[in-house]
Design a protein around this motif. Sequence first.
Motif, PDB file in Angstrom:
ATOM      1  N   ARG A 277       0.603  -0.920   0.010  1.00 48.07           N
ATOM      2  CA  ARG A 277       0.252  -0.129   0.082  1.00 48.07           C
ATOM      3  C   ARG A 277       0.799   0.563  -0.075  1.00 48.07           C
ATOM      4  O   ARG A 277       0.600   2.389  -0.859  1.00 48.07           O
ATOM      5  N   ALA A 278       1.803   1.223   1.110  1.00 48.13           N
ATOM      6  CA  ALA A 278       2.772   2.414   0.882  1.00 48.13           C
ATOM      7  C   ALA A 278       3.545   2.317  -0.521  1.00 48.13           C
ATOM      8  O   ALA A 278       2.972   3.760  -0.757  1.00 48.13           O
ATOM      9  N   LEU A 279       4.147   1.850  -0.676  1.00 46.46           N
ATOM     10  CA  LEU A 279       4.913   1.711  -2.355  1.00 46.46           C
ATOM     11  C   LEU A 279       3.596   2.510  -3.077  1.00 46.46           C
ATOM     12  O   LEU A 279       4.099   2.522  -4.240  1.00 46.46           O
ATOM     13  N   ARG A 280       2.482   1.379  -3.348  1.00 45.51           N
ATOM     14  CA  ARG A 280       1.303   1.553  -4.150  1.00 45.51           C
ATOM     15  C   ARG A 280       1.665   3.691  -3.921  1.00 45.51           C
ATOM     16  O   ARG A 280       1.379   4.186  -5.256  1.00 45.51           O
ATOM     17  N   ALA A 281       1.166   3.715  -2.972  1.00 49.64           N
ATOM     18  CA  ALA A 281       1.602   6.024  -3.107  1.00 49.64           C
ATOM     19  C   ALA A 281       2.705   6.503  -3.482  1.00 49.64           C
ATOM     20  O   ALA A 281       2.312   7.783  -3.361  1.00 49.64           O
ATOM     21  N   LEU A 282       3.186   6.326  -3.175  1.00 46.98           N
ATOM     22  CA  LEU A 282       4.750   6.134  -4.015  1.00 46.98           C
ATOM     23  C   LEU A 282       4.235   5.928  -5.318  1.00 46.98           C
ATOM     24  O   LEU A 282       5.240   7.340  -5.731  1.00 46.98           O
ATOM     25  N   HIS A 283       4.341   5.208  -5.930  1.00 49.69           N
ATOM     26  CA  HIS A 283       3.742   4.855  -7.325  1.00 49.69           C
ATOM     27  C   HIS A 283       3.601   6.310  -8.500  1.00 49.69           C
ATOM     28  O   HIS A 283       3.072   6.525  -8.947  1.00 49.69           O
ATOM     29  N   LEU A 284       1.897   6.146  -7.180  1.00 48.55           N
ATOM     30  CA  LEU A 284       0.979   7.703  -8.221  1.00 48.55           C
ATOM     31  C   LEU A 284       1.451   8.467  -7.592  1.00 48.55           C
ATOM     32  O   LEU A 284       0.604   9.516  -8.190  1.00 48.55           O
ATOM     33  N   GLY A 285       2.613   8.897  -6.713  1.00 47.61           N
ATOM     34  CA  GLY A 285       2.975   9.761  -6.508  1.00 47.61           C
ATOM     35  C   GLY A 285       1.813  11.532  -5.838  1.00 47.61           C
ATOM     36  O   GLY A 285       1.982  12.195  -5.651  1.00 47.61           O
ATOM     37  N   LEU A 286       1.432  10.730  -5.008  1.00 45.40           N
ATOM     38  CA  LEU A 286       0.816  11.138  -3.816  1.00 45.40           C
ATOM     39  C   LEU A 286       1.685  12.433  -3.230  1.00 45.40           C
ATOM     40  O   LEU A 286       2.333  11.277  -2.449  1.00 45.40           O
ATOM     41  N   THR A 287       1.069  13.182  -2.770  1.00 38.65           N
ATOM     42  CA  THR A 287       1.755  13.805  -2.018  1.00 38.65           C
ATOM     43  C   THR A 287       0.668  14.420  -0.740  1.00 38.65           C
ATOM     44  O   THR A 287      -0.183  14.878  -0.822  1.00 38.65           O
ATOM     45  N   VAL A 288       1.207  15.139   0.577  1.00 37.51           N
ATOM     46  CA  VAL A 288       0.842  16.009   0.967  1.00 37.51           C
ATOM     47  C   VAL A 288       1.839  16.963   1.076  1.00 37.51           C
ATOM     48  O   VAL A 288       2.710  17.641   0.874  1.00 37.51           O
ATOM     49  N   ASP A 289       1.005  18.259   1.408  1.00 36.75           N
ATOM     50  CA  ASP A 289       1.705  19.855   2.045  1.00 36.75           C
ATOM     51  C   ASP A 289       1.842  19.301   3.404  1.00 36.75           C
ATOM     52  O   ASP A 289       1.370  19.463   4.168  1.00 36.75           O
ATOM     53  N   GLY A 290       2.821  20.539   3.650  1.00 42.44           N
ATOM     54  CA  GLY A 290       3.045  21.232   4.891  1.00 42.44           C
ATOM     55  C   GLY A 290       3.976  19.451   5.757  1.00 42.44           C
ATOM     56  O   GLY A 290       5.231  18.016   4.632  1.00 42.44           O
ATOM     57  N   PRO A 291       4.998  20.007   6.992  1.00 40.31           N
ATOM     58  CA  PRO A 291       5.289  18.218   7.327  1.00 40.31           C
ATOM     59  C   PRO A 291       5.041  17.240   7.091  1.00 40.31           C
ATOM     60  O   PRO A 291       5.704  16.666   8.188  1.00 40.31           O
ATOM     61  N   GLU A 292       3.916  16.843   7.456  1.00 43.45           N
ATOM     62  CA  GLU A 292       3.478  15.857   8.026  1.00 43.45           C
ATOM     63  C   GLU A 292       3.840  14.646   6.867  1.00 43.45           C
ATOM     64  O   GLU A 292       3.788  15.102   6.105  1.00 43.45           O
ATOM     65  N   PRO A 293       4.072  13.369   6.959  1.00 45.92           N
ATOM     66  CA  PRO A 293       4.493  12.318   6.554  1.00 45.92           C
ATOM     67  C   PRO A 293       2.101  11.925   5.513  1.00 45.92           C
ATOM     68  O   PRO A 293       1.883  12.897   6.263  1.00 45.92           O
ATOM     69  N   LEU A 294       3.000  10.984   5.194  1.00 45.12           N
ATOM     70  CA  LEU A 294       2.121  10.620   3.731  1.00 45.12           C
ATOM     71  C   LEU A 294       1.001   9.468   4.534  1.00 45.12           C
ATOM     72  O   LEU A 294       1.908   8.529   4.532  1.00 45.12           O
ATOM     73  N   ASP A 295      -0.161   9.558   5.396  1.00 42.26           N
ATOM     74  CA  ASP A 295      -0.479   8.443   5.796  1.00 42.26           C
ATOM     75  C   ASP A 295      -1.411   8.120   5.271  1.00 42.26           C
ATOM     76  O   ASP A 295      -2.453   8.657   4.611  1.00 42.26           O
ATOM     77  N   THR A 296      -1.257   6.478   4.353  1.00 45.52           N
ATOM     78  CA  THR A 296      -2.476   6.151   3.966  1.00 45.52           C
ATOM     79  C   THR A 296      -4.383   5.653   4.116  1.00 45.52           C
ATOM     80  O   THR A 296      -4.558   5.955   3.147  1.00 45.52           O
ATOM     81  N   GLU A 297      -4.200   5.529   4.758  1.00 45.28           N
ATOM     82  CA  GLU A 297      -5.124   5.576   5.932  1.00 45.28           C
ATOM     83  C   GLU A 297      -6.204   6.882   5.593  1.00 45.28           C
ATOM     84  O   GLU A 297      -7.226   6.829   5.610  1.00 45.28           O
ATOM     85  N   GLY A 298      -5.581   8.201   5.337  1.00 40.60           N
ATOM     86  CA  GLY A 298      -6.287   9.218   4.806  1.00 40.60           C
ATOM     87  C   GLY A 298      -6.432   9.335   3.297  1.00 40.60           C
ATOM     88  O   GLY A 298      -6.760  11.060   2.974  1.00 40.60           O
ATOM     89  N   ARG A 299      -5.919   8.781   2.420  1.00 34.64           N
ATOM     90  CA  ARG A 299      -5.820   8.788   1.001  1.00 34.64           C
ATOM     91  C   ARG A 299      -6.313   7.469   0.700  1.00 34.64           C
ATOM     92  O   ARG A 299      -6.547   7.202  -0.972  1.00 34.64           O
ATOM     93  N   LEU A 300      -7.185   6.422   1.119  1.00 32.72           N
ATOM     94  CA  LEU A 300      -7.735   5.493   0.462  1.00 32.72           C
ATOM     95  C   LEU A 300      -8.306   5.554  -0.941  1.00 32.72           C
ATOM     96  O   LEU A 300      -8.488   4.982  -1.474  1.00 32.72           O
ATOM     97  N   ALA A 301      -9.025   6.732  -0.780  1.00 28.26           N
ATOM     98  CA  ALA A 301     -10.534   7.414  -1.635  1.00 28.26           C
ATOM     99  C   ALA A 301      -9.289   7.489  -3.699  1.00 28.26           C
ATOM    100  O   ALA A 301      -9.535   7.111  -4.168  1.00 28.26           O
ATOM    101  N   ASP A 302      -8.474   8.437  -2.619  1.00 27.25           N
ATOM    102  CA  ASP A 302      -7.657   7.875  -3.902  1.00 27.25           C
ATOM    103  C   ASP A 302      -6.408   7.168  -4.719  1.00 27.25           C
ATOM    104  O   ASP A 302      -6.509   7.301  -5.689  1.00 27.25           O
ATOM    105  N   LEU A 303      -6.727   6.453  -3.472  1.00 23.71           N
ATOM    106  CA  LEU A 303      -5.486   5.180  -4.000  1.00 23.71           C
ATOM    107  C   LEU A 303      -6.517   3.954  -4.759  1.00 23.71           C
ATOM    108  O   LEU A 303      -6.170   3.735  -5.173  1.00 23.71           O
ATOM    109  N   VAL A 304      -8.333   3.713  -4.572  1.00 23.33           N
ATOM    110  CA  VAL A 304      -8.903   3.747  -4.635  1.00 23.33           C
ATOM    111  C   VAL A 304      -9.300   4.146  -6.179  1.00 23.33           C
ATOM    112  O   VAL A 304      -8.992   3.180  -7.184  1.00 23.33           O
ATOM    113  N   LEU A 305      -8.956   5.303  -6.327  1.00 24.49           N
ATOM    114  CA  LEU A 305      -9.782   5.381  -7.965  1.00 24.49           C
ATOM    115  C   LEU A 305      -8.064   5.421  -8.965  1.00 24.49           C
ATOM    116  O   LEU A 305      -8.690   5.433 -10.260  1.00 24.49           O
ATOM    117  N   ARG A 306      -7.374   5.275  -8.213  1.00 29.38           N
ATOM    118  CA  ARG A 306      -6.203   5.644  -8.529  1.00 29.38           C
ATOM    119  C   ARG A 306      -5.522   4.318  -9.168  1.00 29.38           C
ATOM    120  O   ARG A 306      -4.109   4.478  -9.754  1.00 29.38           O
TER     121      ARG A 306
END
Length: 397
Positions: A277-306
């Motif tokens: 899952r984490a690798l998929r988020a990297l491959h899709l180029g998902l990003t966050v603004d600011g210093p927070e890490p990219l939490d895939t649990e908060g980006r499930l819709a993006d991961l499903v759609l992409r």
Amino acid sequence: MTDDELSIPADVADAMRAELPSVAEQTVAAIVVEVPSYADAFGGDMGATIENAVQLALGGFLELASAGGAGDASTPIKPALDGAYALGRGEARSGRSMDALLGAYRVGARVSWRHMAASAVAAGLGVEQLARFAELVFAYIDQLSAASVAGHSDELATSGRVRERYLERLANQLLAGAPREDMLAAAERADWSTPRTLTAVILPEARVRGALASLDARTLRSTEEVPGLASSGDLVVLLVPDAEGRSRPALVRSLREREAVVGPARPWAEVHSSYARALRALHLGLTVDGPEPLDTEGRLADLVLRADETALGDLRAQVLAPLAGLGPGAREKLTETLRSWLLHHGRREAIAAELFVHPQTVRYRMGQLRELYGNRLEDPRTVLELTLALGVPPVTA
């Protein structure tokens, strides 16, 4: 004092050597009393073994001290030195620090000196020779202590490197989804207690040390290269134990400023799916603004759609086909209005507020869209497809 006066006469050495079994026994007894952590270790057969080791050390010293000036306490004979080194390594393997062993050396030096000195005086050793004898005894004990410290340090260094390799192999097996029996055996070999869950975290190698300082001590680090990314050589995978539920926010907070991507928590033997899952988020180029890490649990819709970017592109082109004949400016305005209409369930005021336009403008644009789409905007299937197609913006190169 002459060289002859530096050595113990042979008859004195023989008399002292005869007392060695008794001295060794009393030395071990004193150590058991004054260094309690050895009470069990020196019991039974081990006690006899230790007594023999003490006799070996003291006997080696007597050989040295009666060598007629041919040796000195800075170069103790090899068997005693090797025994002290092995003793230090054994302490490290038992998980004990050097404190107890050095305490035992101090007690042993005092007790053995007291009894050996009494034997030496009874055998006729002179005062000056006795003083020199004391110097040799304690210098000899210092050398044995140093040998044990070296053995302890070497064992820790060796066992630490070996265990680190075992832990790395375990992490690699976990990421590969090896059979559970193999992973259990690897965990036992690495002396690693299996947690409830593991969470995969991908982050730059330069950020790893800082991250590990605030993570569970059981966190594993993989040595496998992160596949499919141009910069993968600079990325590292950590497997963090028991960071699910209420513990997850703490994990995310600890990874601030670490440029990390955090997968979901999974049962420890299934952490390969968290990594995927984490690798998929990297491959899709998902990003966050600011210093927070990219939490895939908060980006499930993006991961499903992409999950299939090509299919999503085809769907977007298909459902937006009625707008294809418009100019770029009009097409963009109607597309953003349609997206807002879908996300706000047709609430005109909310749409106007999001788009910074007057509600009448929203009404006008929706009239245009209804002309283009007809009654398909009332069809649940069309609404679903439009929502999927417009729910996330297209990926840009």
